[in-house]
Write an enzyme that holds these catalytic residues in place. Sequence first.
Site, PDB file in Angstrom:
ATOM      1  N   GLU A  30      39.432  47.332  44.441  1.00 27.17           N
ATOM      2  CA  GLU A  30      38.972  46.812  43.318  1.00 27.17           C
ATOM      3  C   GLU A  30      37.714  46.628  43.347  1.00 27.17           C
ATOM      4  O   GLU A  30      36.553  47.058  42.444  1.00 27.17           O
ATOM      5  CB  GLU A  30      39.404  45.508  42.704  1.00 27.17           C
ATOM      6  CG  GLU A  30      41.094  45.632  42.487  1.00 27.17           C
ATOM      7  CD  GLU A  30      41.310  46.430  41.198  1.00 27.17           C
ATOM      8  OE1 GLU A  30      40.203  46.823  40.607  1.00 27.17           O
ATOM      9  OE2 GLU A  30      42.265  46.557  40.569  1.00 27.17           O
ATOM     10  N   ASN A  74      34.556  48.816  41.432  1.00 27.64           N
ATOM     11  CA  ASN A  74      33.465  48.257  40.964  1.00 27.64           C
ATOM     12  C   ASN A  74      32.066  48.679  41.217  1.00 27.64           C
ATOM     13  O   ASN A  74      31.150  48.990  40.186  1.00 27.64           O
ATOM     14  CB  ASN A  74      33.502  46.756  40.645  1.00 27.64           C
ATOM     15  CG  ASN A  74      34.524  46.288  40.132  1.00 27.64           C
ATOM     16  OD1 ASN A  74      34.884  47.104  39.154  1.00 27.64           O
ATOM     17  ND2 ASN A  74      34.833  44.877  40.147  1.00 27.64           N
ATOM     18  N   ARG A 105      37.092  55.062  31.441  1.00 29.17           N
ATOM     19  CA  ARG A 105      38.508  54.686  30.970  1.00 29.17           C
ATOM     20  C   ARG A 105      39.606  55.585  30.936  1.00 29.17           C
ATOM     21  O   ARG A 105      40.792  55.373  31.237  1.00 29.17           O
ATOM     22  CB  ARG A 105      38.469  53.947  29.425  1.00 29.17           C
ATOM     23  CG  ARG A 105      37.527  52.667  29.536  1.00 29.17           C
ATOM     24  CD  ARG A 105      37.409  52.110  28.187  1.00 29.17           C
ATOM     25  NE  ARG A 105      36.668  51.162  28.165  1.00 29.17           N
ATOM     26  CZ  ARG A 105      36.846  49.910  28.285  1.00 29.17           C
ATOM     27  NH1 ARG A 105      38.133  49.391  28.097  1.00 29.17           N
ATOM     28  NH2 ARG A 105      36.183  48.893  28.237  1.00 29.17           N
TER      29      ARG A 105
HETATM   30  N1  LIG Z   1      29.285  45.457  40.871  1.00 33.36           N
HETATM   31  C1  LIG Z   1      29.110  45.137  39.672  1.00 33.36           C
HETATM   32  N2  LIG Z   1      27.972  45.501  39.213  1.00 33.36           N
HETATM   33  C2  LIG Z   1      27.758  45.447  37.888  1.00 33.36           C
HETATM   34  N3  LIG Z   1      28.736  44.995  36.835  1.00 33.36           N
HETATM   35  C3  LIG Z   1      29.991  44.654  37.477  1.00 33.36           C
HETATM   36  C4  LIG Z   1      30.335  44.685  38.748  1.00 33.36           C
HETATM   37  N4  LIG Z   1      31.664  44.463  39.043  1.00 33.36           N
HETATM   38  C5  LIG Z   1      32.114  43.867  37.813  1.00 33.36           C
HETATM   39  N5  LIG Z   1      31.022  44.092  36.767  1.00 33.36           N
HETATM   40  C6  LIG Z   1      31.200  43.927  35.177  1.00 33.36           C
HETATM   41  O1  LIG Z   1      32.267  43.064  35.094  1.00 33.36           O
HETATM   42  C7  LIG Z   1      33.226  43.606  34.231  1.00 33.36           C
HETATM   43  C8  LIG Z   1      34.796  43.455  34.788  1.00 33.36           C
HETATM   44  O2  LIG Z   1      35.101  43.752  35.928  1.00 33.36           O
HETATM   45  P1  LIG Z   1      36.593  44.276  36.292  1.00 33.36           P
HETATM   46  O3  LIG Z   1      36.789  44.712  37.608  1.00 33.36           O
HETATM   47  O4  LIG Z   1      37.188  43.071  36.051  1.00 33.36           O
HETATM   48  O5  LIG Z   1      36.934  45.221  35.199  1.00 33.36           O
HETATM   49  P2  LIG Z   1      36.426  46.879  35.130  1.00 33.36           P
HETATM   50  O6  LIG Z   1      35.800  47.335  36.454  1.00 33.36           O
HETATM   51  O7  LIG Z   1      35.725  46.904  33.874  1.00 33.36           O
HETATM   52  O8  LIG Z   1      38.097  47.441  34.921  1.00 33.36           O
HETATM   53  P3  LIG Z   1      39.239  47.613  36.049  1.00 33.36           P
HETATM   54  O9  LIG Z   1      38.618  47.019  37.265  1.00 33.36           O
HETATM   55  O10 LIG Z   1      40.281  46.968  35.291  1.00 33.36           O
HETATM   56  O11 LIG Z   1      39.312  49.118  36.187  1.00 33.36           O
HETATM   57  C9  LIG Z   1      32.935  45.281  34.333  1.00 33.36           C
HETATM   58  O12 LIG Z   1      33.277  45.816  33.309  1.00 33.36           O
HETATM   59  C10 LIG Z   1      31.512  45.158  34.307  1.00 33.36           C
HETATM   60  O13 LIG Z   1      30.632  44.942  33.160  1.00 33.36           O
HETATM   61 MG   LIG Z   2      36.731  46.834  38.134  1.00 33.02          MG
END
Ligand SMILES: Nc1ncnc2c1ncn2[C@@H]1O[C@H](COP(=O)(O)OP(=O)(O)OP(=O)(O)O)[C@@H](O)[C@H]1O
Ligand SMILES: [Mg+2]
Lengths: 134, 115
Positions: free
Chosen positions: A42, A46, A95
């Site tokens: 995860e 990210n 997505r």
């Molecule tokens: N390393 C990062 N740098 C910048 N923004 C981040 C980072 N990690 C998370 N985020 C922000 O936090 C939000 C939530 O992260 P999360 O991992 O919970 O969901 P996601 O990545 O959008 O979707 P998923 O992990 O379910 O595929 C992201 O959509 C983004 O806006």
């Molecule tokens: Mg994520």
Amino acid sequence: MFRIDGGDFAGAGAVSSKIKKILQHIGTKPEIIRRASIATYEAEMNVVIHATMGEIALDATPSIVHIRILDEGPGIPDIDRAMQPGYSTAPDEIREMGFGAGMGLPNMERCADKLDIKSVVGIGTTVDMVFRNE
Amino acid sequence: MTIREIVQPLGLKLVVEGASDKEILGGYTSDLLSDVMANAKSGYLWITNQKHQNCVAVASLLDLCGVIIVGGTQPDEDTVAKARAEQLPLYTSDMSAFDIAGRLYEMGVRGPIQP
Ligand SMILES: Nc1ncnc2c1ncn2[C@@H]1O[C@H](COP(=O)(O)OP(=O)(O)OP(=O)(O)O)[C@@H](O)[C@H]1O
Ligand SMILES: [Mg+2]
């Protein structure tokens, strides 16, 4: 220390897979390996999705695993909000590949015994996770 | 029950055979990768509409027993190559996720949360 490139969906998951193999090799408990693999994937995704580039550092013994993911990128303006299940800023084309459920950070929180996120907007994000025998 | 044993009754199409003789320990249906990460367990069979190679990364990190891509969707070339490299059983079906999951449920396969 492993490198992750932002936007590299072809190589995505490779670092988590390497870390899983190292943990298996040193004899870490399967239950810890499982939680560490999920959380690392995860965090790696990210970086690929939201940041420009990053690095993952692993410090592990069979009973305790530290993983640090550090990236250069936009940073997270409101960490509490980002931690909420369902919150995501992922664009549509990402997505379509199955990302952007807003469940990555909640998964990391559930899997890690300790999760610490520090972020500076415009600079980047550092995620520290600890996994140990309960 | 193994994947090999469900191929014929469900009319699955083979893409990568891999380790198809492993026991199916449960099933999960989702197109959201972090949902699968949260809920599918080791040895589970994953039913999805996703065809991207990240599916293989998810399946092998979780030690899933295989992936069925449904709805007539064909996996990307990279997905097939990666599944082959990981020995991950990969099948397709023209049936919907609902129908495949329903058939598997009838055959005794269960998900992570039981009433
Ligand atoms: N390393 C990062 N740098 C910048 N923004 C981040 C980072 N990690 C998370 N985020 C922000 O936090 C939000 C939530 O992260 P999360 O991992 O919970 O969901 P996601 O990545 O959008 O979707 P998923 O992990 O379910 O595929 C992201 O959509 C983004 O806006
Ligand atoms: Mg994520």
